[in-house]
Design an enzyme around this catalytic site. Structure first.
Site, PDB file in Angstrom:
ATOM      1  N   HIS A  95      68.346 -54.211  21.382  1.00 32.93           N
ATOM      2  CA  HIS A  95      69.576 -53.414  21.344  1.00 32.93           C
ATOM      3  C   HIS A  95      70.452 -53.929  20.196  1.00 32.93           C
ATOM      4  CE1 HIS A  95      73.431 -51.700  22.421  1.00 32.93           C
ATOM      5  NE2 HIS A  95      72.776 -50.837  23.170  1.00 32.93           N
ATOM      6  N   GLU A 146      69.113 -45.397  18.044  1.00 30.62           N
ATOM      7  CA  GLU A 146      70.544 -45.528  18.309  1.00 30.62           C
ATOM      8  C   GLU A 146      71.302 -45.868  17.030  1.00 30.62           C
ATOM      9  OE1 GLU A 146      71.309 -46.427  22.715  1.00 30.62           O
ATOM     10  OE2 GLU A 146      71.101 -48.339  21.714  1.00 30.62           O
TER      11      GLU A 146
HETATM   12  P1  PGA Z   1      77.007 -45.582  24.760  1.00 29.01           P
HETATM   13  O1  PGA Z   1      75.968 -46.780  24.672  1.00 29.01           O
HETATM   14  O2  PGA Z   1      76.359 -44.484  25.587  1.00 29.01           O
HETATM   15  O3  PGA Z   1      78.202 -46.165  25.445  1.00 29.01           O
HETATM   16  O4  PGA Z   1      77.280 -45.127  23.378  1.00 29.01           O
HETATM   17  C1  PGA Z   1      74.635 -46.538  24.351  1.00 29.01           C
HETATM   18  C2  PGA Z   1      73.879 -47.820  24.213  1.00 29.01           C
HETATM   19  O5  PGA Z   1      74.423 -48.783  23.660  1.00 29.01           O
HETATM   20  O6  PGA Z   1      72.746 -47.951  24.650  1.00 29.01           O
END
Ligand code: PGA
Length: 220
Positions: A95, A146
């Site tokens: 992450h 992401e």
């Molecule tokens: P968020 O986080 O939905 O609050 O943007 C997503 C993540 O970090 O996996």
């Protein structure tokens, strides 16, 4: 109809009582069969949740938010893959918060994936660019795309950009790809409708069971 993966990433949130309340609220709604729900909970809650979902027959697969790259032994503070395997089927790896705040490099990410794979834990690997995809050695993973500027900001990425990146990822690796970054019940469909996107990783909006259920409802 494609089977969707909807992942709740609680991050560093939730006490035992709060988690129980979430599970009670969550279990009030039926989950469509074509949706696989994965809950990434803090280590401290995995045991309780794993028992709760078994006893109450709740359609949730459990995952950890991290896994040690080391085997068992003298690694104070680490939780190794076999300990997770007793309680969960998935681990999140790489992450962006771990890459930026805990110095996780591509090399570390690969070691963690390997450690998990060795005991049969499937990894959801977060990437924010194609270089990170290129560095991945394993193939039996789920990739969560992401974009960093979309995480926790309320500024979800333009679906056109997501589809472009997902197509490129798919050419590099034939894996299932999900999108993460400010997903909510209003925008979820913009992503689950995309050809190469098979679900979403949800942070903020997964902390409330009712909001997360709304996302599940609107996902297809
Ligand atoms: P968020 O986080 O939905 O609050 O943007 C997503 C993540 O970090 O996996």
């Amino acid at each position: 109809m494609k089977k969707l993966i909807l992942v709740a990433n609680w991050k560093s949130n939730m006490t035992k009582d709060e988690a129980k309340k979430w599970l009670e609220d969550f279990s009030m709604q039926d989950i469509p069969e074509k949706i696989e729900v994965i809950l990434l909970a803090p280590y401290t809650l995995l045991d309780m949740i794993s028992g709760y979902i078994k006893v109450n027959d709740i359609p949730i697969r459990l995952g950890s938010q991290n896994v040690s790259r080391f085997p068992k032994g003298a690694h104070t503070g680490e939780i190794y893959a076999n300990q997770i395997k007793e309680l969960a089927d998935y681990s999140l790896v790489g992450h962006s918060e771990r890459r930026s705040n805990f110095g996780e490099t591509d090399e570390v990410v690969n070691k963690k994936i390997q450690a998990a794979e060795e005991v049969g834990i499937k990894t959801i690997v977060c990437v924010s660019n194609l270089d990170q995809v290129n560095s991945l050695i394993a193939d039996d993973i789920i990739i969560a795309y992401e974009p960093i500027e979309s995480i926790g900001t309320g500024k979800a990425e333009d679906p056109h950009v997501v589809t472009e990146v997902a197509n490129k990822i798919k050419k590099l690796k034939d894996v299932r790809i999900i999108y993460g970054g400010s997903v909510n019940s209003e925008n979820i469909r913009n992503y689950t409708d995309l050809e190469n996107i098979e679900g979403a990783l949800v942070g903020t909006e997964s902390l409330n069971a009712k909001s997360f259920l709304k996302i599940i409802k609107n996902a297809s």
